[in-house]
Design a protein around this motif. Structure first.
Motif, PDB file in Angstrom:
ATOM      1  N   ASN A 169     -45.972  23.899  -9.847  1.00  0.00           N
ATOM      2  CA  ASN A 169     -45.726  24.704 -11.051  1.00  0.00           C
ATOM      3  C   ASN A 169     -44.778  23.963 -11.983  1.00  0.00           C
ATOM      4  OD1 ASN A 169     -47.366  26.768 -10.149  1.00  0.00           O
ATOM      5  ND2 ASN A 169     -45.684  27.925  -9.237  1.00  0.00           N
ATOM      6  N   LYS A 173     -58.763  31.700  -6.140  1.00  0.00           N
ATOM      7  CA  LYS A 173     -58.417  32.681  -7.160  1.00  0.00           C
ATOM      8  C   LYS A 173     -57.060  32.379  -7.796  1.00  0.00           C
ATOM      9  CE  LYS A 173     -60.962  36.462  -4.930  1.00  0.00           C
ATOM     10  NZ  LYS A 173     -60.846  37.824  -4.320  1.00  0.00           N
ATOM     11  N   GLY A 174     -56.369  31.399  -7.236  1.00  0.00           N
ATOM     12  CA  GLY A 174     -55.058  31.051  -7.758  1.00  0.00           C
ATOM     13  C   GLY A 174     -53.914  31.768  -7.079  1.00  0.00           C
ATOM     14  N   ASP A 175     -54.218  32.570  -6.056  1.00  0.00           N
ATOM     15  CA  ASP A 175     -53.173  33.307  -5.349  1.00  0.00           C
ATOM     16  C   ASP A 175     -52.537  32.429  -4.280  1.00  0.00           C
ATOM     17  OD1 ASP A 175     -53.758  35.594  -6.835  1.00  0.00           O
ATOM     18  OD2 ASP A 175     -55.292  36.244  -5.400  1.00  0.00           O
ATOM     19  N   LEU A 176     -51.234  32.578  -4.098  1.00  0.00           N
ATOM     20  CA  LEU A 176     -50.531  31.819  -3.068  1.00  0.00           C
ATOM     21  C   LEU A 176     -51.045  32.201  -1.685  1.00  0.00           C
ATOM     22  CD1 LEU A 176     -46.866  31.943  -4.416  1.00  0.00           C
ATOM     23  CD2 LEU A 176     -48.296  29.904  -4.173  1.00  0.00           C
ATOM     24  N   ILE A 177     -51.131  31.221  -0.803  1.00  0.00           N
ATOM     25  CA  ILE A 177     -51.593  31.438   0.565  1.00  0.00           C
ATOM     26  C   ILE A 177     -50.373  31.599   1.467  1.00  0.00           C
ATOM     27  CG2 ILE A 177     -52.816  30.419   2.513  1.00  0.00           C
ATOM     28  CD1 ILE A 177     -54.569  28.958   0.499  1.00  0.00           C
ATOM     29  N   ARG A 216     -52.574  27.340  -2.993  1.00  0.00           N
ATOM     30  CA  ARG A 216     -53.215  28.474  -3.656  1.00  0.00           C
ATOM     31  C   ARG A 216     -54.693  28.501  -3.318  1.00  0.00           C
ATOM     32  NH1 ARG A 216     -50.090  30.947  -7.544  1.00  0.00           N
ATOM     33  NH2 ARG A 216     -48.219  29.826  -8.203  1.00  0.00           N
ATOM     34  N   ASP A 217     -55.251  29.709  -3.213  1.00  0.00           N
ATOM     35  CA  ASP A 217     -56.687  29.829  -2.955  1.00  0.00           C
ATOM     36  C   ASP A 217     -57.465  29.640  -4.253  1.00  0.00           C
ATOM     37  OD1 ASP A 217     -56.462  32.210  -4.369  1.00  0.00           O
ATOM     38  OD2 ASP A 217     -56.390  33.450  -2.566  1.00  0.00           O
TER      39      ASP A 217
END
Length: 409
Positions: A173, A195-199, A192-193
């Motif tokens: 970031n 979808k852009g979400d943190l794993i 991030r997956d």
């Protein structure tokens, strides 16, 4: 002496009281929480895993377990109690396991709830993934961001195979809100997956993903709006000779191209960035040389990103050598349909040249030799030039001319 004792007496009394209170708090914290087992008790205790197979990871969040106990054992602190799942020999996939609890002297384990649990076990794998920057914010008025430089641009990621299969990159970031000058910063690698979400791991207390290195250096060029950019190749020159018997195999620049900024007229004057020279004199092994971008000579009006640097790698190895290969067969090709070979050229010795590591494994079977009999007539053909085909990295030094004879069918 009495006056000295009475001086600041109020502060001394307060300090003493605070010290006593602090001691009582520490004592209560370390011992007051110790609750022994006595009578019939129902407790909530943590569940842990034991004997997790190598290169395996549990992908299921472990719940708490309720246990009912009967008996008395004043030496046991209930805060030290836990239930466990033994994963000895467990295989990847979803499997059901019994929840266990070790025996406690003087205590009966009356009930465990739950008694079983289904766990998803995955295999730990590794994967090389590129690093991409997620840029947020807007730079200062009249400024814009250029192409970011990320070093290293690829990291090794270790984690559950099912998660790695869904990843095609890792991210860092970068916030450029209000920034007016170029900057360089070390930033942590994030997962991030798509979808852009943190794993995250189902159990936040356990880290299932890690990258090597775990952080990368990011160079963020902030330039004035209206400037043009250009990507140009990098040039470097070697001077001097390596040690006797050694030679320069290659001279590489990493990266081999760089982006520069400037006015259109200024950029027209630069087609290559010359790093200068690297002294190879007397080298016996590979050598790496660092070049800082801010110390390079650029035309007026042309700039380079801050923190830009280059690595020149001089690869040094043993010099090319000659070797004689014996017993190489010579074929005769394109013999007329009404003729046959009467006497073959036989085998010959050839001299070739190449790097030692190539010549050491070279055999006669890897060399093709032949003569072209196209248009030839009956009789003996002497002192004929042979053609050849050699493996990569090998050059022909000399091959003797050969003789052969043809006869009618």
């Amino acid at each position: 002496m009495h006056e000295v004792f009475k001086r600041n007496l109020g502060y001394k009394i307060v300090s003493l009281l605070l010290a006593i209170l602090f001691w009582l708090w520490v004592t209560n914290t370390s011992t007051g929480s110790s609750v022994s087992l006595d009578g019939d008790q129902t407790l909530t205790i943590p569940l842990v895993t034991q004997n997790v197979p190598a290169n395996s990871v549990v992908m299921t969040k472990l719940p708490s377990v309720r246990v009912r106990l009967q008996g008395t054992n004043p030496s046991v602190n209930v805060k030290d109690l836990f239930a466990y799942v033994d994963l000895s020999g467990a295989k990847p996939g979803e499997h059901n396991f019994a929840i266990k609890m070790d025996a406690i002297p003087g205590i009966q384990i009356m009930e465990l709830n739950p008694q079983n649990i289904t766990l998803n076990i995955d295999t730990v794998q590794e994967k090389m993934l590129p690093v991409q920057a997620s840029v947020s914010g807007t730079p200062a008025e009249g400024k814009e961001v250029g192409n970011l430089i990320i070093k290293p641009s690829v990291v090794n990621v270790r984690g559950p195979g099912s998660v790695l299969a869904t990843l095609d990159k890792v991210v860092v970031n970068v916030n450029i809100a209000g920034v007016s000058d170029s900057f360089a910063k070390s930033l942590p690698v994030l997962f991030r997956d798509k979808k852009g979400d943190l794993i995250f791991n189902p159990d936040p207390n356990i880290e299932i993903m890690n990258a090597t290195p775990s952080s990368v250096d990011v160079v963020v060029p902030i330039i004035s709006k209206g400037l043009a950019s250009k990507t140009i190749p990098i040039k470097v020159t070697g001077t001097g000779d390596p040690a006797t018997g050694m030679s320069l195999r290659s001279l590489q620049v990493v990266p081999d191209r760089v982006q520069v900024w400037g006015t259109t007229d200024a950029l027209k004057k630069i087609d290559v960035l010359d790093l200068g020279t690297v002294d190879l004199t007397g080298l016996t092994q590979d050598k790496s040389i660092q070049f800082a971008g801010n110390k390079m000579s650029l035309p007026d009006g042309v700039t380079i990103g801050p923190g830009t640097s280059f690595t020149v790698v001089a690869s040094i190895g043993k010099s090319a050598q000659s070797k004689t290969i014996s017993g190489v067969p010579v074929a005769v090709k394109n013999v007329s349909s009404d003729l046959v070979l009467d006497q073959s050229p036989g085998n010959v010795d050839v001299t070739v040249e190449g790097l030692p590591e190539v010549l050491n494994t070279l055999t006669a079977s890897q060399i093709s030799l032949w003569v072209d009999a196209n248009g030839q007539v009956v009789g003996t053909h002497s002192d004929v030039k042979a053609f050849w085909q050699l493996p990569p990295g090998v050059q022909m030094v000399s091959v003797p001319n050969v003789s052969y004879s043809l006869k009618a069918k």
